[in-house]
Design a protein around this motif. Sequence first.
Motif, mmCIF file in Angstrom:
data_model
loop_
_atom_site.group_PDB
_atom_site.id
_atom_site.type_symbol
_atom_site.label_atom_id
_atom_site.label_comp_id
_atom_site.label_asym_id
_atom_site.label_seq_id
_atom_site.Cartn_x
_atom_site.Cartn_y
_atom_site.Cartn_z
ATOM 1 N N CYS A 88 137.172 85.203 58.245
ATOM 2 C CA CYS A 88 135.771 85.512 57.953
ATOM 3 C C CYS A 88 134.859 84.975 59.057
ATOM 4 O O CYS A 88 135.014 83.853 59.534
ATOM 5 C CB CYS A 88 135.396 84.900 56.614
ATOM 6 S SG CYS A 88 133.735 85.341 56.092
ATOM 7 N N SER A 89 133.877 85.809 59.441
ATOM 8 C CA SER A 89 132.963 85.415 60.511
ATOM 9 C C SER A 89 131.903 84.422 60.010
ATOM 10 O O SER A 89 131.080 83.958 60.776
ATOM 11 C CB SER A 89 132.290 86.656 61.105
ATOM 12 O OG SER A 89 131.707 87.426 60.074
ATOM 13 N N VAL A 95 139.543 86.566 54.575
ATOM 14 C CA VAL A 95 138.805 87.491 53.704
ATOM 15 C C VAL A 95 139.724 88.245 52.752
ATOM 16 O O VAL A 95 139.317 88.654 51.677
ATOM 17 C CB VAL A 95 137.941 88.509 54.504
ATOM 18 C CG1 VAL A 95 136.897 87.792 55.336
ATOM 19 C CG2 VAL A 95 138.797 89.396 55.380
ATOM 20 N N CYS A 96 140.974 88.433 53.168
ATOM 21 C CA CYS A 96 141.934 89.149 52.325
ATOM 22 C C CYS A 96 142.996 88.162 51.864
ATOM 23 O O CYS A 96 143.693 87.577 52.686
ATOM 24 C CB CYS A 96 142.557 90.301 53.119
ATOM 25 S SG CYS A 96 143.928 91.083 52.266
ATOM 26 N N ARG A 97 143.110 87.971 50.556
ATOM 27 C CA ARG A 97 144.103 87.038 50.024
ATOM 28 C C ARG A 97 145.311 87.776 49.457
ATOM 29 O O ARG A 97 146.296 87.169 49.074
ATOM 30 C CB ARG A 97 143.470 86.149 48.944
ATOM 31 C CG ARG A 97 142.398 85.218 49.464
ATOM 32 C CD ARG A 97 142.969 84.160 50.412
ATOM 33 N NE ARG A 97 143.836 83.224 49.738
ATOM 34 C CZ ARG A 97 145.033 82.841 50.205
ATOM 35 N NH1 ARG A 97 145.490 83.336 51.326
ATOM 36 N NH2 ARG A 97 145.759 81.974 49.554
ATOM 37 N N LYS A 107 136.168 91.616 50.397
ATOM 38 C CA LYS A 107 135.081 90.689 50.065
ATOM 39 C C LYS A 107 135.629 89.273 50.139
ATOM 40 O O LYS A 107 136.554 88.920 49.414
ATOM 41 C CB LYS A 107 134.572 91.004 48.658
ATOM 42 C CG LYS A 107 133.406 90.136 48.254
ATOM 43 C CD LYS A 107 132.830 90.622 46.923
ATOM 44 C CE LYS A 107 131.801 89.618 46.426
ATOM 45 N NZ LYS A 107 131.280 89.980 45.119
ATOM 46 N N CYS A 108 135.049 88.479 51.035
ATOM 47 C CA CYS A 108 135.550 87.116 51.236
ATOM 48 C C CYS A 108 135.401 86.308 49.937
ATOM 49 O O CYS A 108 134.321 86.277 49.342
ATOM 50 C CB CYS A 108 134.789 86.457 52.373
ATOM 51 S SG CYS A 108 135.343 84.769 52.684
ATOM 52 N N LEU A 143 134.659 91.647 62.223
ATOM 53 C CA LEU A 143 135.951 90.993 62.470
ATOM 54 C C LEU A 143 136.564 91.614 63.729
ATOM 55 O O LEU A 143 136.547 92.841 63.880
ATOM 56 C CB LEU A 143 136.890 91.210 61.277
ATOM 57 C CG LEU A 143 136.344 90.798 59.907
ATOM 58 C CD1 LEU A 143 137.381 91.084 58.824
ATOM 59 C CD2 LEU A 143 135.959 89.320 59.902
ATOM 60 N N PRO A 144 137.110 90.793 64.643
ATOM 61 C CA PRO A 144 137.729 91.353 65.854
ATOM 62 C C PRO A 144 138.854 92.332 65.506
ATOM 63 O O PRO A 144 139.597 92.115 64.554
ATOM 64 C CB PRO A 144 138.289 90.112 66.558
ATOM 65 C CG PRO A 144 137.486 88.966 66.039
ATOM 66 C CD PRO A 144 137.135 89.329 64.626
ATOM 67 N N LYS A 145 138.940 93.421 66.291
ATOM 68 C CA LYS A 145 139.995 94.433 66.096
ATOM 69 C C LYS A 145 140.994 94.359 67.234
ATOM 70 O O LYS A 145 140.601 94.243 68.398
ATOM 71 C CB LYS A 145 139.382 95.836 66.111
ATOM 72 C CG LYS A 145 138.836 96.281 64.771
ATOM 73 C CD LYS A 145 138.227 97.666 64.866
ATOM 74 C CE LYS A 145 139.269 98.771 64.662
ATOM 75 N NZ LYS A 145 138.621 100.104 64.546
ATOM 76 N N ALA A 146 142.255 94.470 66.897
ATOM 77 C CA ALA A 146 143.306 94.482 67.931
ATOM 78 C C ALA A 146 143.523 95.921 68.413
ATOM 79 O O ALA A 146 143.166 96.880 67.722
ATOM 80 C CB ALA A 146 144.597 93.908 67.370
#
Length: 469
Positions: A88-89, A95-97, A107-108, A143-146
């Motif tokens: 999470c920024s 953010v994903c559990r 949703k964080c 969120l950074p994307k690869a």
Amino acid sequence: DVGPILSDGTPFADLFDLDKHEVSMRLLKDPEVYRLELSRLFGKAWTVLAHETEIPNAFDYVARHIGADPVIVTRSRSGDVNVVLNICSHRGMQVCRGEAGNEKQFKCPYHGWSFSEQGKFMGSPVARENMHGAFRSKEELALPKARVELYAGFVFATWDEDAPSLDDYLGEIKFYQDLMFDRTESGLEVLGPPQRFVIPANWKCPGEQHAGDGYHAMTLHRSINELAASEADDSSMYGIDVSANGHGLRLIDRRKGKWKDNREAVLAAQTLPPFEKLKSIMLPPGMTPEMAEKLDKKLSEAQMKVLADYPPSVGGLFPNMGTFCFEFPTPMGMAAIISWHAFVPRGPGKFEFINWFLVEKDAPEDFKDLMRRASTLGLGTTGFVETDDADTWPLMTESAEGFMGEQQKIRYGALCGEDQPLDGYWDEGEFPGGGHLYPGFTKDDAQWNWWLRYRDFMLGDPWGPEAHH
Ligand code: FES
Ligand code: FE
């Protein structure tokens, strides 16, 4: 270039003896080496995260890791596959559990900031002015994307903008890997979610092993031969070890091994054209005769010749992947296994083993069911094969921990050099497909090439002209 200098003053390059083909055992446990690997290797290399059939529908996702970084692999409405950092920024919570599912928004759980399946910042529960300052743009909070590319449905990602395309990264090994994973127009699908488990060992133990250690099958996996109610022998030791860009693959000499039950027929079939051979006596693992009828739609003449005479069986993609396509003796008879492994680092002495079982999409249901049972029995967590290997990797890692242990070397002295397999079986000049070829009894060359490629990354120049291919 000696690469980074470790805190006790040792230049990283000194951990390799290029003349004697030895590697320091310090590489198998040192936390400092591990930290360097996360940026220098896992920050740059293409690694596999998922198979796209795990996320067939829009907004399906699975949670995985690139190196030690948590990521979410998602499917957009357009069908595109995305890989976004699962951090999470806001304050760095994940953010994903979930491990897998279908979500339009992540949703964080901490304060409720929301992100799209492409990592876009979508909003927070309290007005923007109060909670994250009017000066922050939505883009800044994404969120950074690869970078993402697919091979045979496998989702690969890298953080490195300078990395070559996945095609170039795979290089000449692709010609051979296609014979196991990209041989039909319909393609592969997963047999359910992958098995995942943690092994207390350094990720490089399985990493380098899969690049070419055919040698261990004779001793460590001997029980497989013995249980198969056929004579135990060393026949699977013969063939061609292929190596390219640090990747490795073992092609099996089809005149030997488990085919010897029908050896007469195999030898008699040698005069047939490759496509005819493949449709009759040398059916590729995981295919019915009906499916083999369509092999020429996807594979070239040269590929079919290699598949008929020297089918690939076990390999590894640099740095941390294993690839399998072979037949396995079961109580239900011979059955095929198609599998990929990833060895994902979770610390210097621990890795997560992700184990995918696959099948051709257009295989009949009972055939798929047989492959599911063979896969579990052969390469599953409680199966015959990986349980053997899982005994050695933790002990190698433990060995590296002591005062004497970290000073020891692991040795790759059985280097026999490249050659063409001109053995009367392959007699048409240059072997197609390229790569470095090591025919005959399996040896250390491909594994040593894996270590040279590892060294390229760790010394800092994996894409330069001096790098090993
Ligand atoms: Fe994610 Fe605060 S850490 S919303
Ligand atoms: Fe093994």
